[in-house]
Design an enzyme around this catalytic site. Sequence first.
Site, PDB file in Angstrom:
ATOM      1  N   CYS B  18      44.530   4.235  16.715  1.00  0.00           N
ATOM      2  CA  CYS B  18      45.328   3.857  17.881  1.00  0.00           C
ATOM      3  C   CYS B  18      46.727   3.418  17.458  1.00  0.00           C
ATOM      4  O   CYS B  18      46.848   2.629  16.535  1.00  0.00           O
ATOM      5  CB  CYS B  18      44.624   2.712  18.604  1.00  0.00           C
ATOM      6  SG  CYS B  18      45.542   1.984  19.965  1.00  0.00           S
ATOM      7  N   PRO B  19      47.787   3.860  18.096  1.00  0.00           N
ATOM      8  CA  PRO B  19      47.827   4.688  19.310  1.00  0.00           C
ATOM      9  C   PRO B  19      48.054   6.181  19.026  1.00  0.00           C
ATOM     10  O   PRO B  19      48.344   6.925  19.946  1.00  0.00           O
ATOM     11  CB  PRO B  19      49.049   4.126  20.040  1.00  0.00           C
ATOM     12  CG  PRO B  19      50.006   3.828  18.918  1.00  0.00           C
ATOM     13  CD  PRO B  19      49.148   3.383  17.746  1.00  0.00           C
TER      14      PRO B  19
END
Lengths: 198, 81
Positions: B18-19
């Site tokens: 993430c992200p």
Amino acid sequence: MSADTPATSADDSEVEPETDAAELQALRKRVDELEQSLADLDDGDGPKKMTIVATQGSFDMAYPPLILASTAAAFGWDVVVFHTFWGLDILHEEKSENLKLSAVGNPNMPVPNALAAFPGMDRMATRMMEKKIDENGTATIEELIDLSLEQGVDLQACQMTVELMDYDEDDFYDGVTTGVGAATALQHMAESDIQLLV
Amino acid sequence: MSSEYDITDTLDVKGQSCPMPIVKTKQAIDDLTAGDVLEVVATDSGSISDIQGWADGTDGVELLEQVEDGDRYTHYVKKAA
């Protein structure tokens, strides 16, 4: 039961089936209209807007605003990150590569505060974190800045603190907005659906 | 298992967390045209929830399917008209 008798009217002989059907149709139409106007309200003002105020310049505190900003941009939102005080270091080309994790005052560190205060401990803690970040496939701060700018995130450097810290406009990454102050930040916050202080 | 979809492009975000799966998916979708299907191969277990949330909250994309196979998560995202 015959096929042309609605099931609902079976135990309610008082109500005419035609009236029932007409009322139901009117209600359905009304529900459709309301759903439509609700949908219009939702996207009436274009994309969502988010403003983050980034005040911290430690290694760990640089991540949350950048991760949220780049992800929000992927949603197509308008994103402004207003960097002030130590938050400026995130945008500072040279300093952003040397952000430190503080070993002192962090109860999650594996060493007691008395030891964490020794010289070199911050650097060691930062190295450990950098290694974990690399192993985990987490992006670097520089990558997140590039991604954010590429996606149109407005990374702003507060003018008053730029001067206070003796920084120069050229110290920041290309694409960073300078010459903005608290009024600009407030204006963005007022227009935003989401406002965060980091 | 899939893929009965006519896949236009495959995005490999294995090993990234993430992200990145979301941001790269968005960038890859931007390069496609309406009706195209993007296959996203990830190892981030958060990508199931994140791609869902992103697709729900983003105009012009449709999440067709998500396939979990051990520690590999494959997502099929269609660029809508």
